[in-house]
Design a protein around this motif. Sequence first.
Motif, PDB file in Angstrom:
ATOM      1  N   ARG A  35       0.768  -1.284   0.031  1.00  0.00           N
ATOM      2  CA  ARG A  35      -0.040  -0.064  -0.155  1.00  0.00           C
ATOM      3  C   ARG A  35       0.745   1.155   0.062  1.00  0.00           C
ATOM      4  N   TYR A  36       0.731   2.217  -0.910  1.00  0.00           N
ATOM      5  CA  TYR A  36       1.051   3.469  -0.658  1.00  0.00           C
ATOM      6  C   TYR A  36       0.088   4.744  -0.364  1.00  0.00           C
ATOM      7  N   ASP A  37       0.349   5.567   0.650  1.00  0.00           N
ATOM      8  CA  ASP A  37      -0.463   6.549   0.987  1.00  0.00           C
ATOM      9  C   ASP A  37       0.474   7.977   0.595  1.00  0.00           C
ATOM     10  N   LEU A  38       0.077   8.439  -0.691  1.00  0.00           N
ATOM     11  CA  LEU A  38       0.530   9.203  -1.259  1.00  0.00           C
ATOM     12  C   LEU A  38       0.081  10.787  -1.185  1.00  0.00           C
ATOM     13  N   HIS A  39       0.828  11.580  -0.793  1.00  0.00           N
ATOM     14  CA  HIS A  39       0.701  13.101  -0.637  1.00  0.00           C
ATOM     15  C   HIS A  39       1.271  14.022  -1.510  1.00  0.00           C
ATOM     16  N   LEU A  40       0.742  14.606  -2.461  1.00  0.00           N
ATOM     17  CA  LEU A  40       1.716  15.585  -3.408  1.00  0.00           C
ATOM     18  C   LEU A  40       1.058  16.685  -3.388  1.00  0.00           C
ATOM     19  N   GLU A  41       2.012  18.042  -3.293  1.00  0.00           N
ATOM     20  CA  GLU A  41       1.503  19.378  -3.621  1.00  0.00           C
ATOM     21  C   GLU A  41       2.204  19.837  -4.950  1.00  0.00           C
ATOM     22  N   PRO A  42       1.550  19.917  -6.111  1.00  0.00           N
ATOM     23  CA  PRO A  42       2.301  20.443  -7.083  1.00  0.00           C
ATOM     24  C   PRO A  42       1.972  22.102  -7.084  1.00  0.00           C
ATOM     25  N   ASP A  43       3.116  22.720  -7.503  1.00  0.00           N
ATOM     26  CA  ASP A  43       3.062  24.130  -7.577  1.00  0.00           C
ATOM     27  C   ASP A  43       3.410  24.587  -9.213  1.00  0.00           C
ATOM     28  N   LEU A  44       2.149  24.813  -9.891  1.00  0.00           N
ATOM     29  CA  LEU A  44       2.119  24.977 -11.389  1.00  0.00           C
ATOM     30  C   LEU A  44       3.117  26.065 -11.784  1.00  0.00           C
ATOM     31  N   ALA A  45       2.840  27.139 -10.951  1.00  0.00           N
ATOM     32  CA  ALA A  45       3.665  28.430 -11.253  1.00  0.00           C
ATOM     33  C   ALA A  45       5.156  28.260 -11.159  1.00  0.00           C
ATOM     34  N   GLU A  46       5.804  27.439 -10.111  1.00  0.00           N
ATOM     35  CA  GLU A  46       7.061  27.395  -9.935  1.00  0.00           C
ATOM     36  C   GLU A  46       7.567  25.961 -10.855  1.00  0.00           C
ATOM     37  N   ALA A  47       6.656  25.220 -11.182  1.00  0.00           N
ATOM     38  CA  ALA A  47       6.918  24.090 -11.890  1.00  0.00           C
ATOM     39  C   ALA A  47       8.082  22.980 -10.883  1.00  0.00           C
ATOM     40  N   THR A  48       7.256  22.846  -9.779  1.00  0.00           N
ATOM     41  CA  THR A  48       7.859  22.125  -8.849  1.00  0.00           C
ATOM     42  C   THR A  48       6.748  21.311  -7.947  1.00  0.00           C
ATOM     43  N   PHE A  49       7.060  20.359  -7.252  1.00  0.00           N
ATOM     44  CA  PHE A  49       6.156  19.620  -6.564  1.00  0.00           C
ATOM     45  C   PHE A  49       6.848  19.161  -5.215  1.00  0.00           C
ATOM     46  N   THR A  50       6.241  19.089  -3.993  1.00  0.00           N
ATOM     47  CA  THR A  50       6.688  18.341  -2.906  1.00  0.00           C
ATOM     48  C   THR A  50       5.643  17.149  -2.682  1.00  0.00           C
ATOM     49  N   GLY A  51       6.315  16.401  -1.496  1.00  0.00           N
ATOM     50  CA  GLY A  51       5.383  15.294  -1.554  1.00  0.00           C
ATOM     51  C   GLY A  51       5.882  14.298  -0.412  1.00  0.00           C
ATOM     52  N   SER A  52       5.070  13.409   0.299  1.00  0.00           N
ATOM     53  CA  SER A  52       5.331  12.545   1.151  1.00  0.00           C
ATOM     54  C   SER A  52       4.601  11.311   0.877  1.00  0.00           C
ATOM     55  N   CYS A  53       5.206   9.979   1.308  1.00  0.00           N
ATOM     56  CA  CYS A  53       4.555   8.877   1.142  1.00  0.00           C
ATOM     57  C   CYS A  53       4.803   8.014   2.000  1.00  0.00           C
ATOM     58  N   ALA A  54       3.782   7.133   2.429  1.00  0.00           N
ATOM     59  CA  ALA A  54       3.846   6.083   3.713  1.00  0.00           C
ATOM     60  C   ALA A  54       3.541   4.751   2.946  1.00  0.00           C
ATOM     61  N   THR A  55       4.651   3.943   2.686  1.00  0.00           N
ATOM     62  CA  THR A  55       4.494   2.680   1.947  1.00  0.00           C
ATOM     63  C   THR A  55       4.437   1.597   2.873  1.00  0.00           C
ATOM     64  N   SER A  56       3.292   0.896   2.870  1.00  0.00           N
ATOM     65  CA  SER A  56       3.293  -0.312   3.908  1.00  0.00           C
ATOM     66  C   SER A  56       4.029  -1.388   3.142  1.00  0.00           C
ATOM     67  N   LEU A  57       5.106  -1.884   3.907  1.00  0.00           N
ATOM     68  CA  LEU A  57       5.991  -2.927   3.087  1.00  0.00           C
ATOM     69  C   LEU A  57       5.945  -4.319   4.040  1.00  0.00           C
ATOM     70  N   VAL A  58       6.077  -5.541   3.410  1.00  0.00           N
ATOM     71  CA  VAL A  58       6.282  -6.528   4.032  1.00  0.00           C
ATOM     72  C   VAL A  58       7.605  -7.120   3.733  1.00  0.00           C
ATOM     73  N   LEU A  59       8.496  -7.477   4.770  1.00  0.00           N
ATOM     74  CA  LEU A  59       9.943  -7.794   4.701  1.00  0.00           C
ATOM     75  C   LEU A  59       9.940  -9.304   4.942  1.00  0.00           C
ATOM     76  N   ASP A  60      10.208 -10.151   4.109  1.00  0.00           N
ATOM     77  CA  ASP A  60      10.424 -11.655   4.321  1.00  0.00           C
ATOM     78  C   ASP A  60      11.473 -11.866   5.429  1.00  0.00           C
ATOM     79  N   ASP A  61      12.653 -10.993   5.513  1.00  0.00           N
ATOM     80  CA  ASP A  61      13.675 -10.970   6.227  1.00  0.00           C
ATOM     81  C   ASP A  61      14.263  -9.798   7.089  1.00  0.00           C
TER      82      ASP A  61
END
Length: 881
Positions: A35-61
């Motif tokens: 699962r990815y909980d993705l949060h993005l904030e694009p700034d069209l005027a500056e042609a940039t974006f910031t973001g954060s992501c919480a990725t649920s992982l399963v580690l085998d080891d």
Amino acid sequence: MTEREPVETPFPEPVFDDPPVVDPYRLPEGVRPVRYDLHLEPDLAEATFTGSCATSLVLDDDAATITCNALELVIDEAWVETSDGTRLAPTAVTMDVDTERVSFGFDEPVPAGDVTFHTRFRGQLNDKLRGFYRSTFTDADGAEQTIATTQFEATDARRAFPCWDEPAHKAVFSITLVVDADLFAVSNAAQVSRTPVEGDQGRHEVRFADTMVMSTYLVAFVVGPLEATDPVDVDGTPLRIVYPRGKGHLTSYALEVGAFCLRHFTDYYGIAYPGDKLDLVAVPDFAFGAMENLGCVTFREVLLLVDPGEVTQAELLNVTDVINHELAHMWFGDLVTMKWWNGIWLNEAFATFMEMHATDAFRPEWERWVTFGLARSAAFDTDSLSSTRPIEYPVVSPADAEGMFDILTYEKGAAVVRMLEQYLGADAFRSGIRLYLQQHSYATTETTDLWDALEEATGEPVRRIMDSWIFQGGYPLITVDLLDDGGTLRLSQHRFGYAGDLGEGDPQPLPADDDATRWSVPLIFTQKSTQDGVVTFEKVLLEGDSIDIELVEPVEWILVNTEGTGFYRVRYAPDLLGALVAHAPTDLSPIERYGLVDDAWASVLAAETTAADFLHLAESFATETDLSVWQRLVGCLHALDRLVDEPEDRLAFQERVRALVGPALERLGPEPGQDEPDRTRALRGVLFEAMGTIGAHDQTVLDARVLVAHPDTADPAMAAAAVNVVAAHGDDADFELFLERFRGASSPQEELRYLYALADFDDPDVVRRLLAMTLDEVRTQNAPLLLRRALTNRHHGALAWFFVAEEWTTINDRLPSNSIARMLEGIRSLSGPEMAPAVFAFFEDHTVPQGDKILAQHLERLEVNVALRDREAAAFAGSLR
């Protein structure tokens, strides 16, 4: 702005490693995102974006290192939260730019099991039409507007957020976008809320529902000054068209096609549409034609927004096909996905097959399986080269994956799927497809999983048959003979190849005649009895060098490749060919007549038939009435025209063309009759254009000028043809008029009609102006196709070539990387003795990494054209006198 270099992450100071030796581009096993909980904030005027992501992982080891994909991102912070709430921060971050990966090292190993991997990052909205990028358009008030949009296939989700960017890593995506309050936002799933950002009323937080499990390359989000149609309920699925403001009047046709297609595929697959809604989104700048992001399909405007009353049948067909192609992927590609990029052919080939299946159901009168002949001919053309490739081959790097999107993946792949379907039977084939989708829903597969499902459903040796077509390049030539005084039919196979100049001696076939490649060929042939005139059909599987079939009674004619469904060419014994040609107008279907013409032209390129003999064959089709057959004839006449240089010879050839084409055009009349079929209207335009361009018919040129002066009064097919006729004979004033109409076009189709015609002008000064436009005024998505057409300019292709060579670095910096190999298709036309050596020499020192196989094919096809000119030009010119 150019694409920036990879940016160093400030946290902690990264170490740049050499690329690993083994599996350098594959992510380590043992880490699975769910699962990815993705949060993005694009700034069209500056042609940039910031973001954060919480990725649920399963580690085998337990893991001392976590590695994922990231490219052109600044990662400001990262940490792992374990199942007991412990926070672990990495102490080392290693960026591997070459393999587009980032590794996070931990002093204390991350424990096996469920963890959440958090990242905060930022990046730029690039201008390269890949990843998370910006697109612009001019609104009705003349102001430039900006859109932020995505294109992640094949390996560009990593440019938008750190992720496990491989198709086998399917996961659920929860996406939230923070956007300016006056902007529209759309993503894969339905919007569940839109609320003002606390403390910033100028920004809204838009949250979307969870998606089904899917691969990263299918994620999409689009933000900008857009609008959407009211949703149409398609059996419970809300369908909308999303478009730049002011273009809502061009959306009704796409809604009609989309609704029909959703119902058609739901019935065919026997599985409900897997998304919670479906938006078809028009994007002004888009490197591909369209992209099958689940629930948020993106398109070039010209392939979605259309006024059906103002476009040609070909343009309308193109829109229909592309919508159907992308919606076919919702099941075949999105619901069931290939494990790795070597299997992308199956996604694209099957979607190409299904687009025609749906279009044929939507508009049966368009005879979609007949028009597929043109695309199949183009696939044959590439597959006749020694530099062809298997449909499926190993894919290692992102560049390899990008290079898979070619004519062999789409058109040859679709052709062999169609061949299999017709051999198995449509109902049995569909049963196998349904079984495959049921067995592998929400999962990933290898190519052989499909063959196994079809075998289970039909009892036929599908894997054995298809392996011979998928894992080796080329295709067979089927030789047809009658033995024992006509009592035995012998069908033989060997690999077909064009004749090319290999550097020494006479031209040789490519590949050599002794090539031992053989196929399991599902043959369908037709025979007509001389006794009672009954026509019968038979299916056989040719798996060795040849097969003998005892005929029950004498036959009047035999046709191998009934309805043109087989991906092979056919060579008949002379008496059998003569009988077929004689009976073609009355006994053969349009696609079967098409095959006779297409195979005959291929034999010219293989040095087995002369150009003069082909022209005589073409003239035997003077009474032909089918659009597709005429399109193939006209294409071959264009190729013959390239062989004729001297003025008196050109006049003689033009007279032969006028004598062939003129009567057919006269039979149709100058204007469509009431309720005239769409294909007949299209045929009138094809013949009119041929008369005015290849035939250089004075009255046709004058008529074309009248139509260009009054385009609103002309049938769209004739209006479009007139544009090309005038361009071929145009002057400075015509160029200025076309330029004005390109800039002020009222629809995407009209814009491109005038833009691409600019490449056909016969004035070197205006050609130079056009070439300069490709580096500034022309959209980067259109510039490669415009340059490709300019390279084929009969008189000034050399100008275009020297421009491409001189501006090579700029072109590669400015234009989408996936378009360079397609642009270079135009070099195939540069077969003159002064040009071909310059082209070959240039590519000794310049490469196209993302299209090296395609470039090799273009260069070899140029060799074939050089050999054709050397072999045929003088003799063909002599035959015209």
